[in-house]
Write a protein that holds these residues in place. Structure first.
Motif, short mmCIF file in Angstrom:
data_model
loop_
_atom_site.label_atom_id
_atom_site.label_comp_id
_atom_site.label_asym_id
_atom_site.label_seq_id
_atom_site.Cartn_x
_atom_site.Cartn_y
_atom_site.Cartn_z
N LEU A 138 0.79 -1.23 0.00
CA LEU A 138 0.00 0.00 0.00
C LEU A 138 0.83 1.28 0.00
CD1 LEU A 138 -2.69 -1.07 2.64
CD2 LEU A 138 -2.91 -1.10 0.15
N ILE A 139 2.01 1.24 0.58
CA ILE A 139 2.80 2.46 0.75
C ILE A 139 4.04 2.48 -0.14
CG2 ILE A 139 4.00 3.92 2.41
CD1 ILE A 139 1.00 3.63 2.96
N VAL A 140 4.83 1.41 -0.07
CA VAL A 140 6.16 1.43 -0.67
C VAL A 140 6.14 1.17 -2.17
CG1 VAL A 140 8.45 0.39 -0.63
CG2 VAL A 140 7.22 0.76 1.52
N LEU A 141 5.55 0.05 -2.60
CA LEU A 141 5.61 -0.32 -4.02
C LEU A 141 4.95 0.69 -4.95
CD1 LEU A 141 5.20 -4.21 -4.10
CD2 LEU A 141 7.24 -2.84 -4.54
N PRO A 142 3.79 1.26 -4.61
CA PRO A 142 3.21 2.27 -5.52
C PRO A 142 4.16 3.43 -5.80
CG PRO A 142 1.56 1.57 -3.93
CD PRO A 142 2.86 0.96 -3.49
N GLN A 143 4.84 3.90 -4.77
CA GLN A 143 5.80 5.00 -4.97
C GLN A 143 7.05 4.52 -5.69
OE1 GLN A 143 6.19 7.95 -1.66
NE2 GLN A 143 5.05 6.43 -0.48
N ALA A 144 7.48 3.29 -5.38
CA ALA A 144 8.68 2.74 -6.03
C ALA A 144 8.46 2.60 -7.52
CB ALA A 144 9.04 1.40 -5.40
N PHE A 145 7.31 2.08 -7.93
CA PHE A 145 7.02 1.91 -9.36
C PHE A 145 7.00 3.26 -10.08
CE2 PHE A 145 5.36 -2.42 -8.49
CZ PHE A 145 5.97 -3.08 -9.54
N ARG A 146 6.43 4.26 -9.44
CA ARG A 146 6.37 5.58 -10.07
C ARG A 146 7.75 6.18 -10.29
NH1 ARG A 146 2.23 9.22 -6.77
NH2 ARG A 146 2.89 10.71 -8.38
N SER A 147 8.67 5.86 -9.40
CA SER A 147 10.00 6.46 -9.49
C SER A 147 10.95 5.69 -10.41
CB SER A 147 10.63 6.58 -8.10
OG SER A 147 10.81 5.29 -7.54
N VAL A 148 10.56 4.49 -10.84
CA VAL A 148 11.49 3.69 -11.66
C VAL A 148 10.90 3.35 -13.03
CG1 VAL A 148 12.65 2.70 -9.65
CG2 VAL A 148 10.70 1.49 -10.65
N VAL A 149 9.93 4.12 -13.50
CA VAL A 149 9.38 3.88 -14.83
C VAL A 149 10.48 4.00 -15.89
CG1 VAL A 149 7.78 4.70 -16.60
CG2 VAL A 149 7.05 4.59 -14.21
N GLY A 150 11.34 5.01 -15.72
CA GLY A 150 12.44 5.20 -16.67
C GLY A 150 13.40 4.01 -16.71
N PRO A 151 13.94 3.58 -15.55
CA PRO A 151 14.81 2.40 -15.55
C PRO A 151 14.11 1.14 -16.06
CG PRO A 151 15.11 3.65 -13.53
CD PRO A 151 13.96 4.29 -14.26
N LEU A 152 12.83 0.97 -15.73
CA LEU A 152 12.12 -0.20 -16.22
C LEU A 152 11.94 -0.14 -17.74
CD1 LEU A 152 9.34 -0.81 -13.53
CD2 LEU A 152 11.41 -2.14 -13.94
N ALA A 153 11.82 1.06 -18.29
CA ALA A 153 11.76 1.21 -19.75
C ALA A 153 13.06 0.73 -20.39
CB ALA A 153 11.49 2.66 -20.11
N ASN A 154 14.18 1.05 -19.76
CA ASN A 154 15.47 0.58 -20.27
C ASN A 154 15.57 -0.93 -20.21
OD1 ASN A 154 16.33 3.22 -20.74
ND2 ASN A 154 17.22 3.44 -18.70
N VAL A 155 15.04 -1.52 -19.14
CA VAL A 155 15.04 -2.98 -19.01
C VAL A 155 14.18 -3.60 -20.12
CG1 VAL A 155 14.36 -4.92 -17.55
CG2 VAL A 155 15.48 -2.94 -16.54
N LEU A 156 13.03 -2.98 -20.41
CA LEU A 156 12.14 -3.50 -21.45
C LEU A 156 12.79 -3.41 -22.82
CD1 LEU A 156 9.42 -4.59 -22.36
CD2 LEU A 156 8.54 -2.24 -22.38
N ILE A 157 13.48 -2.31 -23.08
CA ILE A 157 14.17 -2.17 -24.37
C ILE A 157 15.26 -3.22 -24.50
CG2 ILE A 157 15.71 -0.65 -25.68
CD1 ILE A 157 14.07 1.71 -24.60
N ALA A 158 16.01 -3.43 -23.41
CA ALA A 158 17.05 -4.46 -23.43
C ALA A 158 16.44 -5.84 -23.63
CB ALA A 158 17.83 -4.42 -22.11
N LEU A 159 15.28 -6.08 -23.02
CA LEU A 159 14.59 -7.36 -23.19
C LEU A 159 14.20 -7.58 -24.65
CD1 LEU A 159 13.09 -9.90 -22.23
CD2 LEU A 159 11.16 -8.43 -21.61
#
Length: 221
Positions: A138-159
């Motif tokens: 409820l607290i940590v993951l929602p904020q964590a996902f919002r802050s790492v959209v950019g890095p996750l995009a890089n992971v998706l491109i690499a994938l």
């Protein structure tokens, strides 16, 4: 100029690449999130498993993992993931290998996002009676996902680019077709340009869209 393309299923090969990417991305996100939860867990056994998994898997070449899924899991242990057709088995094994590998990078990206959540918010959640799982969900993951959209995009491109490794076990995706065309046709430069443009069409919009999303959902501190 492009007559040599007749007889080759170019759209089908790239469609297989897209399928590999989508299925692997969903699986990697789920498994990577679970690994990230393990890495910040108060339970030493879970924290240790997450740490060992990430440190081992991300340092093993993806080719080794993909080949192991075919030679080790399928041919040696008989794991067919519910499929009988050899082509389907290889496709599913490739997805499994991509998930196992990419999840380690998703985990690290998410863990960096978790570390950006102020400790005071976690302490406040505990003060009102939330347990670890509730605080994380409820607290940590929602904020964590919002802050790492950019890095996750890089992971998706690499994938997306890493799906080419699936050709090592005979999955009929773009890289396998490219190799076949290079062997059969005297058009090395043109073939390379066509496949490079194809991958660019897959990865460039992904980066632009997720980059825009990252700016929209960024956590304001």
């Amino acid at each position: 100029m492009f007559d040599f393309l007749e007889g080759y299923d170019l759209p089908g090969a790239f469609w297989t690449t897209v399928q590999l990417t989508v299925y692997s991305a969903v699986g990697s996100l789920l498994w990577g999130t679970l690994l990230a939860a393990m890495r910040v867990s108060p339970v030493p056994l879970m924290r240790g498993f997450g740490t060992v998994y990430v440190n081992i898997v991300r340092n093993i070449p993806l080719t080794v993992i993909i080949v192991f899924t075919s030679l080790g899991l399928f041919q040696t242990l008989g794991v067919n993931l519910g499929a009988r057709d050899f082509t389907v088995v290889n496709f599913r094994l490739a997805v499994l290998g991509l998930i196992a590998y990419t999840a380690a990078f998703v985990c690290e990206a998410l863990r960096s996002g978790i570390n950006t959540v102020p400790l005071g918010q976690v302490e406040a959640a505990r003060a009102i009676g939330l347990n670890f799982t509730q605080t994380l969900r409820l607290i940590v993951l929602p904020q964590a996902f919002r802050s790492v959209v950019g890095p996750l995009a890089n992971v998706l491109i690499a994938l997306t680019k890493n799906t080419t490794v699936a050709a090592a076990i005979g999955v009929a995706e773009a890289a396998l077709l490219m190799r076949e065309m290079i062997e059969n046709e005297a058009q090395l430069i043109l073939i390379s340009v066509i496949f490079a443009a194809g991958f660019l069409c897959l990865t460039l919009p992904t980066g632009l869209i997720l980059g825009w999303v990252a700016k929209k959902v960024a956590v304001k501190r």
